[in-house]
Design a protein around this motif. Structure first.
Motif, PDB file in Angstrom:
ATOM      1  N   PRO A 294       0.695  -1.289  -0.344  1.00  0.00           N
ATOM      2  CA  PRO A 294      -0.385  -0.078   0.164  1.00  0.00           C
ATOM      3  C   PRO A 294       1.285   1.421  -0.185  1.00  0.00           C
ATOM      4  O   PRO A 294       1.523   1.220   0.544  1.00  0.00           O
ATOM      5  CB  PRO A 294      -1.057  -0.196   1.806  1.00  0.00           C
ATOM      6  N   VAL A 295       0.577   2.091  -1.010  1.00  0.00           N
ATOM      7  CA  VAL A 295       1.452   3.219  -1.215  1.00  0.00           C
ATOM      8  C   VAL A 295       0.947   4.467  -1.246  1.00  0.00           C
ATOM      9  O   VAL A 295       0.691   5.482  -1.152  1.00  0.00           O
ATOM     10  CB  VAL A 295       2.190   3.847  -2.161  1.00  0.00           C
ATOM     11  N   GLY A 296      -0.709   4.608  -1.170  1.00  0.00           N
ATOM     12  CA  GLY A 296      -1.924   5.811  -1.515  1.00  0.00           C
ATOM     13  C   GLY A 296      -2.029   6.788   0.067  1.00  0.00           C
ATOM     14  O   GLY A 296      -2.111   5.363   0.885  1.00  0.00           O
ATOM     15  N   ARG A 297      -1.935   7.608   0.187  1.00  0.00           N
ATOM     16  CA  ARG A 297      -2.341   8.022   1.095  1.00  0.00           C
ATOM     17  C   ARG A 297      -4.044   8.691   1.541  1.00  0.00           C
ATOM     18  O   ARG A 297      -4.648   8.609   2.284  1.00  0.00           O
ATOM     19  CB  ARG A 297      -1.884   9.605   1.685  1.00  0.00           C
ATOM     20  N   ASP A 298      -4.229   9.053   0.844  1.00  0.00           N
ATOM     21  CA  ASP A 298      -5.761   9.698   0.284  1.00  0.00           C
ATOM     22  C   ASP A 298      -6.689   8.199  -0.520  1.00  0.00           C
ATOM     23  O   ASP A 298      -7.938   8.758  -0.092  1.00  0.00           O
ATOM     24  CB  ASP A 298      -5.785  10.405  -0.908  1.00  0.00           C
ATOM     25  N   PHE A 299      -6.068   7.730  -1.303  1.00  0.00           N
ATOM     26  CA  PHE A 299      -7.068   6.423  -1.730  1.00  0.00           C
ATOM     27  C   PHE A 299      -6.056   4.722  -1.543  1.00  0.00           C
ATOM     28  O   PHE A 299      -5.559   5.049  -1.461  1.00  0.00           O
ATOM     29  CB  PHE A 299      -7.728   7.306  -2.457  1.00  0.00           C
ATOM     30  N   PRO A 300      -6.812   4.093  -1.802  1.00  0.00           N
ATOM     31  CA  PRO A 300      -6.383   2.695  -1.946  1.00  0.00           C
ATOM     32  C   PRO A 300      -5.408   2.546  -2.877  1.00  0.00           C
ATOM     33  O   PRO A 300      -5.714   2.452  -4.348  1.00  0.00           O
ATOM     34  CB  PRO A 300      -7.562   1.800  -1.453  1.00  0.00           C
ATOM     35  N   VAL A 301      -3.889   2.630  -2.814  1.00  0.00           N
ATOM     36  CA  VAL A 301      -3.434   2.035  -4.253  1.00  0.00           C
ATOM     37  C   VAL A 301      -2.352   1.856  -3.822  1.00  0.00           C
ATOM     38  O   VAL A 301      -1.809   1.692  -2.848  1.00  0.00           O
ATOM     39  CB  VAL A 301      -2.768   3.561  -4.720  1.00  0.00           C
ATOM     40  N   PHE A 302      -1.715   0.508  -4.253  1.00  0.00           N
ATOM     41  CA  PHE A 302      -0.876  -0.685  -4.349  1.00  0.00           C
ATOM     42  C   PHE A 302      -0.144  -0.623  -5.088  1.00  0.00           C
ATOM     43  O   PHE A 302      -0.214  -0.337  -6.386  1.00  0.00           O
ATOM     44  CB  PHE A 302      -1.236  -1.926  -3.914  1.00  0.00           C
ATOM     45  N   LEU A 303       1.836  -0.911  -5.033  1.00  0.00           N
ATOM     46  CA  LEU A 303       2.064  -0.957  -5.746  1.00  0.00           C
ATOM     47  C   LEU A 303       2.421  -2.262  -5.797  1.00  0.00           C
ATOM     48  O   LEU A 303       2.480  -3.746  -5.061  1.00  0.00           O
ATOM     49  CB  LEU A 303       3.173  -0.659  -5.259  1.00  0.00           C
ATOM     50  N   HIS A 304       2.887  -3.267  -7.048  1.00  0.00           N
ATOM     51  CA  HIS A 304       2.977  -4.644  -7.372  1.00  0.00           C
ATOM     52  C   HIS A 304       4.370  -5.043  -7.084  1.00  0.00           C
ATOM     53  O   HIS A 304       5.215  -4.919  -6.920  1.00  0.00           O
ATOM     54  CB  HIS A 304       2.406  -4.822  -9.171  1.00  0.00           C
ATOM     55  N   PRO A 305       4.154  -6.764  -6.252  1.00  0.00           N
ATOM     56  CA  PRO A 305       5.231  -7.080  -5.696  1.00  0.00           C
ATOM     57  C   PRO A 305       6.042  -7.626  -6.419  1.00  0.00           C
ATOM     58  O   PRO A 305       7.627  -7.114  -6.081  1.00  0.00           O
ATOM     59  CB  PRO A 305       4.622  -8.268  -4.525  1.00  0.00           C
ATOM     60  N   ILE A 306       6.044  -7.499  -8.039  1.00  0.00           N
ATOM     61  CA  ILE A 306       7.157  -7.520  -8.499  1.00  0.00           C
ATOM     62  C   ILE A 306       7.672  -6.272  -9.248  1.00  0.00           C
ATOM     63  O   ILE A 306       8.582  -5.385  -9.600  1.00  0.00           O
ATOM     64  CB  ILE A 306       7.190  -9.047  -9.667  1.00  0.00           C
ATOM     65  N   THR A 307       6.660  -6.410 -10.249  1.00  0.00           N
ATOM     66  CA  THR A 307       6.304  -4.649 -11.484  1.00  0.00           C
ATOM     67  C   THR A 307       6.206  -3.966 -10.549  1.00  0.00           C
ATOM     68  O   THR A 307       6.917  -3.013 -11.299  1.00  0.00           O
ATOM     69  CB  THR A 307       4.979  -5.055 -12.949  1.00  0.00           C
ATOM     70  N   ARG A 308       5.807  -3.148  -9.989  1.00  0.00           N
ATOM     71  CA  ARG A 308       6.248  -2.167  -9.090  1.00  0.00           C
ATOM     72  C   ARG A 308       5.376  -1.068 -10.010  1.00  0.00           C
ATOM     73  O   ARG A 308       5.432  -0.417  -9.629  1.00  0.00           O
ATOM     74  CB  ARG A 308       7.795  -1.374  -8.998  1.00  0.00           C
ATOM     75  N   GLU A 309       4.257  -1.581 -10.433  1.00  0.00           N
ATOM     76  CA  GLU A 309       3.298  -0.931 -10.952  1.00  0.00           C
ATOM     77  C   GLU A 309       2.104  -0.348 -10.244  1.00  0.00           C
ATOM     78  O   GLU A 309       2.447  -1.036  -9.210  1.00  0.00           O
ATOM     79  CB  GLU A 309       2.674  -1.687 -12.674  1.00  0.00           C
TER      80      GLU A 309
END
Length: 437
Positions: free
Chosen positions: A52-67
C-alpha cells in the motif's frame, strides 16, 4: 477480484503505441501503466503481496513489477481546488463508475488484464474493451471530450487538457468541453491550483511536440490570464519593424516555443524561450515597437513567475541569462574580441560552458522562431562557441604565477592577475575569430 488496464495505456495502445515494461534503476520492470482492481478490499490486496502506498485512496504497488494498482473508486467534490475531494473505494464500486470520474473519454477505457500478451500488447479490436463513454469513437475522430460534467470539479484538468493539445496537434477540443473550460475559469476554480501542480503540468506541456497549442487553449478559456498574465499580455503587442510587424509578440512566442520543440531542446531552454520576451508585454507606448529596455523588464517579470510557481533553480537561472543577453547574442557577429569576451563573462560561460550552450540554443530558437526564418542558420552560435573554446584553452596558472612573481603591492595583485588573464583570453579569442583585440 477483476483487474483492468485503464487510462493512457489503453488509449495509446489503440493508437499503436504500447507502454511495455522496461527495467527500472533498481532492476525491476517498470511501465507507465495504470491498473484498476474491481471487487477487492485493501486487506485482500495486502494478502496477495501488494504494497500500500496511497495516502488519500487505496493504491498499491505490484510486488514484482512495482506498477500501481488502484481499487475502483468514486469521488465527490467537497471543497475548491485540487485537494477538495472525498473518495470512496468499496468492493461494490463498478468499473463503469470508476471510469466516470476520469477526465476525457479517450482516457476512460479499460481492458481486462487477460487481454494483454506478455509484451503488454493487445488487439485494438478486442471485444472485451470496456468503453462506456465513446472513447474509441473520439480517438478515431481526434476529439478531446470530457466524460461527465464532474470534469469541472478538478481545476488541474484545465492544464491537463492544454497539455494534451500540445501532445496531439491533430486533435481538436469538443465545443461543449471548451465551454466547460471557460466556465471553470470564470467560476474561479483555477485560482485554487497549488504551485507544484501548475509547474508540473506547464513543464510537461512545454516538453510536448507543439507547446504553442498549450498556450492557445489556456488563452481561449481565460486560464493564461490567471496563471501567467505576463505571458498573456504578449498578444496584441507589435513586433519590432525588422521582425515582421504583421505578427505580434504572442504569435512570435508560439513560433519560438515550437522551434524549441522541433530542435528537441531540454526543459531549461524551453522555459527560457517562454520567458525571454515577457518585458515586451509592458513596453511603454512611446517606445513601441522598439521595445527599449524590455530585457530588464523581462528578467523582473520572469522572477515573479518563478516565485509564484516554484520553478526549479536551473530553469530560472537560464531564463534570466537569456532574457538579459539574447539581444546581445543576436548582435554578436559584429563584436570584437574584447566585447565578445565581455559577453561570455556576463553569461558566466567560462565557468559554466554547458549552460552557455543552452543559452545559445534558446537564442537560436528565438532567431528562427520568425516567419520565413525557421530553416535559417544561426552563425552566432558557432562563432561564440569558437570564442569560448579559445578562452577556455588559455592556461591561467602560469599567467597568475608570472604576475605574482613581479607584484610589488599585494593589495593590487589580484586585480593585476585578473587583468592579465583577461588580456590573454582576449588575444586568444581574437586569434580564433580572426579579429583584433
Amino acid at each position: 477480484m477483476d483487474i483492468y488496464l485503464v487510462g493512457g495505456a489503453v488509449r495509446d495502445g489503440l493508437l499503436g503505441h504500447y507502454h511495455t515494461p522496461h527495467p527500472g534503476a533498481d532492476g525491476t520492470p517498470h511501465a507507465d501503466r495504470d491498473w484498476v482492481v474491481v471487487g477487492a478490499t485493501p486487506e485482500a490486496m495486502v494478502a496477495r503481496g501488494f504494497l500500500p502506498v496511497g495516502r488519500d485512496f487505496p493504491v498499491f504497488l505490484h510486488p514484482i513489477t512495482r506498477e500501481e494498482y488502484a481499487l475502483a473508486r468514486t469521488e465527490r467534490k467537497t471543497a475548491r481546488g485540487y485537494h477538495g475531494f472525498a473518495f470512496q473505494a468499496h468492493p461494490n464500486v463498478t468499473l463503469e463508475e470508476d471510469l466516470a470520474r476520469r477526465d476525457l473519454t479517450v482516457n476512460a477505457m479499460a481492458l481486462p488484464a487477460a487481454a494483454l500478451d506478455a509484451d503488454g500488447r493487445f488487439d485494438p479490436q478486442h471485444p472485451a474493451l470496456v468503453d462506456p463513454y465513446g472513447g474509441r469513437r473520439d480517438l478515431q475522430a481526434r476529439v478531446l471530450r470530457h466524460v461527465t460534467d464532474a470534469f469541472h470539479e478538478d481545476p488541474v484538468r484545465v492544464l491537463r487538457m492544454a497539455r494534451f493539445c500540445a501532445r496531439w496537434p491533430e486533435f481538436t477540443v469538443a465545443p461543449d468541453t471548451q465551454a466547460l473550460l471557460r466556465q471553470m475559469v470564470d467560476h474561479g476554480e483555477v485560482d485554487h491550483l497549488v504551485p507544484e501542480r501548475v509547474w508540473q503540468e506547464l513543464s510537461r506541456g512545454l516538453m510536448e511536440p507543439r507547446p504553442s497549442r498549450m498556450l492557445g487553449l489556456l488563452r481561449d478559456c481565460g486560464a493564461l490570464k490567471v496563471l501567467l498574465p505576463e505571458v498573456d499580455r504578449l498578444w496584441g503587442v507589435p513586433q519590432r519593424a525588422e521582425y515582421h510587424p504583421e505578427i505580434d509578440t504572442g504569435v512570435h512566442l508560439n513560433l519560438v516555443l515550437d522551434m524549441a520543440a522541433r530542435l528537441q531542446t531540454p526543459l531549461t531552454v524551453r522555459f527560457a524561450c517562454l520567458c525571454h520576451d515577457l518585458g515586451k508585454g509592458t513596453t511603454p507606448a512611446d517606445v513601441l515597437p522598439r521595445h527599449i529596455g524590455h530585457e530588464a523588464r523581462s528578467v523582473k517579470l520572469l522572477q515573479a513567475v518563478c516565485e509564484r510557481w516554484r520553478v526549479p533553480r536551473d530553469c530560472k537561472e537560464l531564463a534570466e541569462v537569456v532574457a538579459r543577453e539574447h539581444g546581445h547574442v543576436h548582435q554578436s557577429l559584429g563584436l570584437g574580441a574584447e566585447a565578445t569576451l565581455r559577453l561570455l563573462e556576463r553569461c558566466d560561460a567560462i565557468r559554466r560552458p554547458q549552460r552557455f550552450a543552452e543559452v545559445l540554443r534558446a537564442c537560436e530558437c528565438d532567431a528562427r522562431g520568425r516567419l520565413g526564418r525557421a530553416d535559417d542558420a544561426y552563425p552566432q552560435a558557432a562563432r561564440l562557441h569558437a570564442a569560448l573554446d579559445a578562452a577556455l584553452a588559455v592556461d591561467t596558472a602560469p599567467i597568475a604565477q608570472a604576475v605574482l612573481a613581479h607584484a610589488t603591492d599585494p593589495a593590487k595583485a589580484g586585480l593585476q592577475v585578473a587583468r592579465a588573464i583577461a588580456q590573454a583570453r582576449a588575444q586568444a579569442v581574437a586569434q580564433a575569430l580572426g579579429a583584433t583585440v
